[in-house]
Design an enzyme around this catalytic site. Structure first.
Site, PDB file in Angstrom:
ATOM      1  N   SER A 113       0.804  -1.208   0.000  1.00 13.72           N
ATOM      2  CA  SER A 113       0.000   0.000   0.000  1.00 13.72           C
ATOM      3  C   SER A 113       0.842   1.266   0.000  1.00 13.72           C
ATOM      4  O   SER A 113       1.639   1.490  -0.885  1.00 13.72           O
ATOM      5  CB  SER A 113      -0.956  -0.049   1.190  1.00 13.72           C
ATOM      6  OG  SER A 113      -1.830   1.029   1.138  1.00 13.72           O
ATOM      7  N   HIS A 114       0.712   2.046   1.055  1.00 15.32           N
ATOM      8  CA  HIS A 114       1.363   3.359   1.149  1.00 15.32           C
ATOM      9  C   HIS A 114       2.763   3.261   1.756  1.00 15.32           C
ATOM     10  O   HIS A 114       3.425   4.268   1.921  1.00 15.32           O
ATOM     11  CB  HIS A 114       0.501   4.257   2.020  1.00 15.32           C
ATOM     12  CG  HIS A 114       0.177   3.601   3.330  1.00 15.32           C
ATOM     13  ND1 HIS A 114      -0.698   2.544   3.422  1.00 15.32           N
ATOM     14  CD2 HIS A 114       0.662   3.800   4.568  1.00 15.32           C
ATOM     15  CE1 HIS A 114      -0.754   2.126   4.665  1.00 15.32           C
ATOM     16  NE2 HIS A 114       0.061   2.866   5.388  1.00 15.32           N
ATOM     17  N   ASP A 278      -2.289   6.596  -3.410  1.00 13.81           N
ATOM     18  CA  ASP A 278      -1.157   5.925  -2.760  1.00 13.81           C
ATOM     19  C   ASP A 278      -0.548   4.826  -3.648  1.00 13.81           C
ATOM     20  O   ASP A 278      -0.906   4.693  -4.821  1.00 13.81           O
ATOM     21  CB  ASP A 278      -1.590   5.341  -1.409  1.00 13.81           C
ATOM     22  CG  ASP A 278      -2.494   4.128  -1.578  1.00 13.81           C
ATOM     23  OD1 ASP A 278      -3.199   4.052  -2.593  1.00 13.81           O
ATOM     24  OD2 ASP A 278      -2.495   3.257  -0.690  1.00 13.81           O
ATOM     25  N   ASP A 280      -0.856   1.584  -4.105  1.00  8.61           N
ATOM     26  CA  ASP A 280      -1.691   0.649  -4.859  1.00  8.61           C
ATOM     27  C   ASP A 280      -3.000   1.258  -5.336  1.00  8.61           C
ATOM     28  O   ASP A 280      -3.870   0.548  -5.837  1.00  8.61           O
ATOM     29  CB  ASP A 280      -1.965  -0.611  -4.025  1.00  8.61           C
ATOM     30  CG  ASP A 280      -2.711  -0.304  -2.740  1.00  8.61           C
ATOM     31  OD1 ASP A 280      -2.502   0.781  -2.174  1.00  8.61           O
ATOM     32  OD2 ASP A 280      -3.508  -1.150  -2.281  1.00  8.61           O
ATOM     33  N   ASP A 282      -5.591   2.776  -3.807  1.00 10.79           N
ATOM     34  CA  ASP A 282      -6.893   2.751  -3.138  1.00 10.79           C
ATOM     35  C   ASP A 282      -7.107   3.945  -2.205  1.00 10.79           C
ATOM     36  O   ASP A 282      -8.237   4.242  -1.842  1.00 10.79           O
ATOM     37  CB  ASP A 282      -7.142   1.410  -2.420  1.00 10.79           C
ATOM     38  CG  ASP A 282      -6.076   1.055  -1.410  1.00 10.79           C
ATOM     39  OD1 ASP A 282      -5.135   1.855  -1.223  1.00 10.79           O
ATOM     40  OD2 ASP A 282      -6.181  -0.024  -0.799  1.00 10.79           O
ATOM     41  N   ARG A 283      -6.040   4.650  -1.833  1.00  6.74           N
ATOM     42  CA  ARG A 283      -6.229   5.840  -0.982  1.00  6.74           C
ATOM     43  C   ARG A 283      -6.237   7.108  -1.825  1.00  6.74           C
ATOM     44  O   ARG A 283      -5.668   7.125  -2.911  1.00  6.74           O
ATOM     45  CB  ARG A 283      -5.071   5.969   0.010  1.00  6.74           C
ATOM     46  CG  ARG A 283      -4.977   4.832   0.977  1.00  6.74           C
ATOM     47  CD  ARG A 283      -3.872   5.082   1.973  1.00  6.74           C
ATOM     48  NE  ARG A 283      -3.884   4.027   2.966  1.00  6.74           N
ATOM     49  CZ  ARG A 283      -3.431   4.147   4.199  1.00  6.74           C
ATOM     50  NH1 ARG A 283      -2.885   5.286   4.587  1.00  6.74           N
ATOM     51  NH2 ARG A 283      -3.498   3.148   5.040  1.00  6.74           N
ATOM     52  N   LYS A 377     -11.522   0.235  -1.417  1.00 11.18           N
ATOM     53  CA  LYS A 377     -11.555   1.675  -1.536  1.00 11.18           C
ATOM     54  C   LYS A 377     -10.865   2.047  -2.843  1.00 11.18           C
ATOM     55  O   LYS A 377     -10.089   1.249  -3.382  1.00 11.18           O
ATOM     56  CB  LYS A 377     -10.909   2.343  -0.338  1.00 11.18           C
ATOM     57  CG  LYS A 377      -9.504   1.915   0.001  1.00 11.18           C
ATOM     58  CD  LYS A 377      -9.155   2.487   1.366  1.00 11.18           C
ATOM     59  CE  LYS A 377      -7.701   2.307   1.737  1.00 11.18           C
ATOM     60  NZ  LYS A 377      -7.409   0.996   2.316  1.00 11.18           N
TER      61      LYS A 377
HETATM   62  C1  G16 Z   1      -5.469  -0.490   5.175  1.00  4.86           C
HETATM   63  C2  G16 Z   1      -6.898  -0.935   5.298  1.00  4.86           C
HETATM   64  C3  G16 Z   1      -7.740   0.212   5.749  1.00  4.86           C
HETATM   65  C4  G16 Z   1      -7.195   0.788   7.041  1.00  4.86           C
HETATM   66  C5  G16 Z   1      -5.762   1.190   6.852  1.00  4.86           C
HETATM   67  C6  G16 Z   1      -5.090   1.630   8.131  1.00  4.86           C
HETATM   68  O1  G16 Z   1      -5.362   0.433   4.148  1.00  4.86           O
HETATM   69  O2  G16 Z   1      -7.384  -1.409   4.069  1.00  4.86           O
HETATM   70  O3  G16 Z   1      -9.040  -0.258   5.907  1.00  4.86           O
HETATM   71  O4  G16 Z   1      -7.944   1.899   7.437  1.00  4.86           O
HETATM   72  O5  G16 Z   1      -5.024   0.089   6.378  1.00  4.86           O
HETATM   73  O6  G16 Z   1      -5.045   0.562   9.002  1.00  4.86           O
HETATM   74  P1  G16 Z   1      -4.215   0.629  10.343  1.00  4.86           P
HETATM   75  O7  G16 Z   1      -4.747   1.825  11.085  1.00  4.86           O
HETATM   76  O8  G16 Z   1      -4.464  -0.666  11.019  1.00  4.86           O
HETATM   77  O9  G16 Z   1      -2.758   0.860   9.967  1.00  4.86           O
HETATM   78  P2  G16 Z   1      -4.222   0.305   3.052  1.00  4.86           P
HETATM   79  O10 G16 Z   1      -4.419   1.475   2.160  1.00  4.86           O
HETATM   80  O11 G16 Z   1      -2.927   0.354   3.835  1.00  4.86           O
HETATM   81  O12 G16 Z   1      -4.438  -1.013   2.412  1.00  4.86           O
END
Ligand code: G16
Length: 544
Positions: A113-114, A278, A280, A282-283, A377
């Site tokens: 992800s990010h 971000d 991938d 989705d953000r 997302k």
């Molecule tokens: C993931 C999840 C999201 C979550 C985020 C932060 O996002 O898909 O639903 O809100 O992590 O999670 P945490 O607070 O546990 O770090 P992504 O964009 O990283 O896949």
């Protein structure tokens, strides 16, 4: 026979977090580490043989070798067909869409992800189910249990596949199709939004935009959709070429990690609209000229204006937000007379509500917004939704937000992250907070009194599954709220997240700076948790 059965030893640290298994690249490069997890996925899926999978990732370092391994293992485990994005690229929402559209059995997404990428960065792997969404806890825990016991995996002895040319190939009996990562996703966006109105906005000469793809997966998507299909000026998309190390950046679209875009949007002759996604895809982050839209407000504003977009013209069935997300969208739901759900952090918790038709839009404070169009997302979707609203309302981002606050009041909101905290210290801080509940209840802090404190637990309204220990909530009699959680996506020590929210109905006070407006509550949060004493930290690493 071309299929090898390889003896291996189990790894016991393969427990998926908030969103799949995320670790340092160097951990994934340990002998058989990736293979073990992939075999654990395949062993846990009942009925996979003879079915189709979708595979793709955000292009980060290790994406390509991981895809080659997964393809050879899929062939050895009886998969019939695999769709792969060209060059191994597929954004997370595009994978979700392809699974649904192709009626695939599921998909494997390679992304952290990010989190930063590169040989010293992070890597990740996640399984998505037939509805296109992240596997629910029942599936991820079966995968983990299997990984803990694994003693062998199966792999085909085939040479590497050419990932860079669209077309058909195969390994053994398994068909492989390399697909353009963008086309089908772009067609879906064209069905949801008024591309003519957005094109007119871009070609009017009165509107400019900057989109920061952060050298991550959305570059090709944004160039095709914004510049080629919608007529935005060339150069609207910056950092559009996906790179294995994201150009050395941290592909997290927020005020800290997207400094180039933030400087452009706060500079002289700033564009009217700024956005970023971000690693991938989705953000998303939404910016106006010198103006930041919090993700919680963005969700509320999309909900309030949803019928502007053709894909949502008939209205919303309901909305959902994660527990730490501000209650701004709750106010819109109340006004619209629709259901509003509060779920634990993690997109997987929205899946059942979306499948059951109970909600149309959902979102999280962590820069995630989405709808029933896929089961993830979707960063670019949120950007297009905003563009559709801007094209129809012909107001600035700031005007739209200010008018929203004038109608609904403003939920001042901030999140303070303390990254790479000692894991034991962070766990103890959370334990102590829970132990302090009896003392906290009814305690006064200035004009506020603690009304409730609890550890959030959620019963899924559709399948009645229960998820406990989802974050400590402290609520005050005036509606203010403090939440403490440990992140489930970090890869170094622990990340403590502190979420602060205060509702302000008085429009005369809406222009205050967020940190100032919340200063009082921020210091109460520090005192209650004895944060500095327990973690050795006095300032957050990231403020959003
Ligand atoms: C993931 C999840 C999201 C979550 C985020 C932060 O996002 O898909 O639903 O809100 O992590 O999670 P945490 O607070 O546990 O770090 P992504 O964009 O990283 O896949």
């Amino acid at each position: 026979m071309n299929i090898r059965t390889v003896a291996t030893k189990a790894y016991t640290d393969q427990k998926p977090g908030t969103s799949g298994l995320r670790k340092k690249v160097t951990i994934f490069q340990q002998p058989h580490y990736l293979e073990n997890f992939v075999q654990a996925i395949f062993d846990s899926l009942v009925g996979l043989q003879g079915k189709t999978l979708v595979v793709g990732g955000d292009g980060r370092y290790y994406n390509r070798p991981a895809i080659q391994t997964i393809l050879k293992m899929a062939a050895a485990n009886g998969v019939k067909r695999v769709l792969v994005g060209r060059a191994g690229l597929l954004s997370t929402p595009a994978v979700s869409h392809l699974i649904r559209k192709q009626r695939a059995f599921g998909g494997i997404i390679l992304s952290a992800s990010h989190n930063p990428g590169g040989p010293d960065g992070d890597f990740g792997i996640k399984y998505n189910i037939t509805n296109g969404g992240p596997a629910p806890e029942s599936v991820t825990s079966a995968i983990y249990q299997r990984a803990c016991k694994l003693s062998l995996y199966r792999i085909h002895n085939a040479p590497d596949i050419d990932l860079d040319n669209i077309g058909h190939s195969g390994i053994g009996d398994m068909e492989i199709e390399i697909v353009d990562p963008v086309t089908q996703y772009a067609q879906l966006m064209e069905r949801l939004f008024d591309f003519n109105a957005i094109r007119t906005l871009f070609t009017s000469g009165l509107f400019t935009m900057r989109y920061d793809a952060m050298h991550a997966v959305t570059g090709p998507y944004a160039i095709e959709i914004l510049e080629n299909r919608l007529g935005a000026a060339q150069g609207t998309v910056i950092n559009g070429r996906p790179l294995e190390d994201f150009g050395g950046g941290h592909p997290d679209p927020n005020l800290t990690y997207a400094p180039e875009l933030v400087a452009i949007m706060n500079g002289a002759r700033a564009p009217d609209f700024g956005a970023a996604a971000d690693g991938d895809g989705d953000r998303n982050m939404i910016l106006g000229r010198n103006f930041f839209v919090t993700p919680s407000d963005s969700l509320a504003i999309l909900a309030a204006n949803a019928t502007i977009a053709p894909g949502y013209a008939t209205g919303l069935a309901g909305v959902a937000r994660s527990m730490p997300t501000s209650a701004a969208v709750d106010r819109v739901a109340k006004e619209l007379g629709i259901e509003c759900f509060e779920t634990p952090t993690g997109w997987k918790f929205f899946g059942n509500l979306l499948d059951a038709g109970r909600v149309t839009l959902c979102g999280e404070e962590s820069f995630g917004t989405g709808s029933n169009h896929v089961r993830e997302k979707d960063g670019l979707w949120a950007v297009l939704f905003w563009l559709n609203i801007l094209a129809v309302r012909r107001q600035s981002v700031e005007q739209i937000v200010q008018r929203h606050w004038a109608v609904y009041g403003r939920n001042f909101y901030t999140r303070h992250d303390y990254e790479s905290v000692d894991a034991t210290a962070a766990t103890q801080l959370m334990d102590r907070l829970r132990e302090d509940f009896p003392d906290l209840r009814g305690r006064k802090f200035g004009h506020r009194q603690v009304l409730f404190c609890d550890d959030f637990s959620y019963t899924d309204p559709v399948d009645r599954s229960v998820s406990t220990g989802q974050g400590v909530r402290i609520g005050f009699d005036n509606g203010d709220r403090i939440v403490f959680r440990l992140s489930g996506t970090g890869t170094e020590g622990a990340t403590l997240r502190v979420y602060i929210e205060s509702y302000e109905p008085d429009a005369a006070k809406h222009r205050q700076e967020t940190q100032q407006a919340l200063a009082d509550l921020i210091s109460i949060a520090r005192d209650i948790s004895r944060l500095t004493e327990r973690t050795g930290r006095d300032t957050p690493t990231v403020i959003t």
